[in-house]
Design a protein around this motif. Structure first.
Motif, PDB file in Angstrom:
ATOM      1  N   SER A 151      46.522  41.163  27.067  1.00 32.18           N
ATOM      2  CA  SER A 151      45.776  40.339  27.606  1.00 32.18           C
ATOM      3  C   SER A 151      45.891  38.666  27.058  1.00 32.18           C
ATOM      4  N   ASP A 152      45.734  37.798  27.890  1.00 32.35           N
ATOM      5  CA  ASP A 152      45.945  36.406  27.398  1.00 32.35           C
ATOM      6  C   ASP A 152      44.545  35.840  26.506  1.00 32.35           C
ATOM      7  N   TYR A 153      43.516  36.528  26.868  1.00 29.94           N
ATOM      8  CA  TYR A 153      42.457  36.386  26.213  1.00 29.94           C
ATOM      9  C   TYR A 153      42.292  36.941  24.710  1.00 29.94           C
ATOM     10  N   THR A 167      42.515  34.055  21.702  1.00 27.00           N
ATOM     11  CA  THR A 167      41.428  34.453  20.677  1.00 27.00           C
ATOM     12  C   THR A 167      41.801  34.626  19.337  1.00 27.00           C
ATOM     13  N   PHE A 171      34.536  34.575  23.501  1.00 27.69           N
ATOM     14  CA  PHE A 171      35.030  35.898  23.459  1.00 27.69           C
ATOM     15  C   PHE A 171      34.220  36.998  23.725  1.00 27.69           C
ATOM     16  N   TYR A 214      33.167  36.731  27.491  1.00 32.75           N
ATOM     17  CA  TYR A 214      33.916  37.124  28.215  1.00 32.75           C
ATOM     18  C   TYR A 214      34.176  38.702  28.248  1.00 32.75           C
ATOM     19  N   HIS A 234      41.758  44.593  31.298  1.00 34.55           N
ATOM     20  CA  HIS A 234      42.425  43.099  31.472  1.00 34.55           C
ATOM     21  C   HIS A 234      42.803  43.180  32.990  1.00 34.55           C
TER      22      HIS A 234
END
Length: 346
Positions: free
Chosen positions: A42-44, A48, A110, A113, A269
């Motif tokens: 996942s990009d997040y 992060t 973070f 989300y 995700h």
């Protein structure tokens, strides 16, 4: 011996260095887990992890530089460390505060989300924490701006700066407590939902571990200590402030490791908001339903003089060396053929 600001700064950098060493180990494990995922991370998660590493490393470098300048730049001047740390409008101090605010905002984003994902991308539930996050950004900018206006020798606990700093920490704490409760509540609901399918051997501590780790409650506890030391105008605030950044990295990198390994409760995700708590359940249930490869008697001949007949059986279980996320892809593709072997927690 009274605790002064120079002593607190020196102790704080020492503890920050120790915490940074521990953070490096967790970060290395975090990146290893994300690299080894067969599916695209996942990009997040990646964003992060990398952002926190850059900001936390820069924060430590600035703190070490400030300590060197405070204690070695002008050794001839009496009490120069006190004079140095009493000057707050230097570029080093402003950059340090900016980095700390950035670390805090990244970690807040973070956990916000993460709450959003855990609750099935429910905008209504996370609307209030999101508004707090926006307010936190504004107050953080004002904090750094006010710090640049503090004249040399002015008290760090002055009214204008004190109000902004206290407000920043209070909003951060409020948002984190709300998100922590949301995450903990969701994990408790998932644990209750999967309880009939577990072996019942888990104790209360093993059930509390994922709640404590994944909710980031340790970070919220540190924020309470930080607010307490600042409002009491204690120099110990600088000890907590300096060591806070790597501790934030440890807390949230640990969460990323659990998410990356597929051990996290309720994470996904994917856009459809599928709960990943079903990943491990599906994987374990599917594996438990596999028939043994061989079930043959090793010895079944009776004893020559009577007695007890002993029958030994060999059971071989197959094991796949892969992350639950990768196994979930195989399970999802054959979900219609093995409905009895998997289920989903809503």
């Amino acid at each position: 011996m009274a605790l002064t600001i120079p002593k607190a700064e020196l102790i704080g950098v020492f503890l920050e260095s120790l915490a940074y060493g521990a953070y490096l180990m967790v970060f290395n494990q975090c990146m290893f887990v994300l690299r080894k995922r067969r599916s695209r991370p996942s990009d997040y998660l990646v964003g992060t992890a990398v952002s926190l590493f850059i900001l936390i490393t820069a924060h430590l470098a600035i703190d070490i530089l400030r300590n060197m300048q405070a204690f070695t730049a002008d050794e001839a001047e009496p009490n120069y460390p006190t004079t140095y740390y009493g000057t707050f409008d230097t570029w080093q101090n402003i950059l340090k505060s900016t980095l700390y605010v950035a670390v805090t905002l990244v970690s807040d984003a973070f956990i916000l989300y993460r709450s959003f994902i855990l609750w099935g991308r429910n905008y209504l539930i996370t609307a209030f924490p999101f508004l707090l996050f926006i307010a936190d950004i504004a107050i953080g900018v004002f904090w750094v701006y006010t710090l640049s206006l503090v004249v040399p020798g002015e008290n760090v606990f002055a009214d204008d700066l004190s109000v902004r700093v206290t407000t920043f920490y209070s909003i951060t704490l409020t948002m984190n407590v709300i998100c922590t409760l949301l995450i903990a509540l969701k994990i408790l609901k998932i644990q209750k939902a999967i309880a009939p399918f577990t072996n019942g051997n888990e104790n209360q501590i093993s059930r509390l571990v994922p709640i404590i780790v994944e909710s980031g409650s340790a970070y919220s506890a540190l924020l309470v200590v930080m607010i307490g030391t600042y409002t009491s105008k204690s120099p110990a605030m600088f000890i907590i402030l300096n060591s806070m950044s790597p501790i934030i990295g440890i807390v949230f990198s640990s969460v990323i490791v659990r998410v990356g390994l597929g051990l996290s409760h309720g994470d996904s995700h994917r856009a459809n908001g599928t709960m990943s708590s079903s990943r491990n359940i599906q994987w374990m249930t599917r594996a438990s339903l596999r028939p043994p490869i061989s079930e043959q008697p090793i010895y079944s001949e009776p004893f020559p003089y009577g007695g007890v007949q002993v029958s030994l059986q060999q059971t071989v279980h197959t094991h796949t060396d892969g992350l639950p996320d990768d196994i979930e892809n195989d399970i999802s593709s054959s979900h219609t053929d093995h409905k009895s072997g998997s289920f989903r927690v809503l």
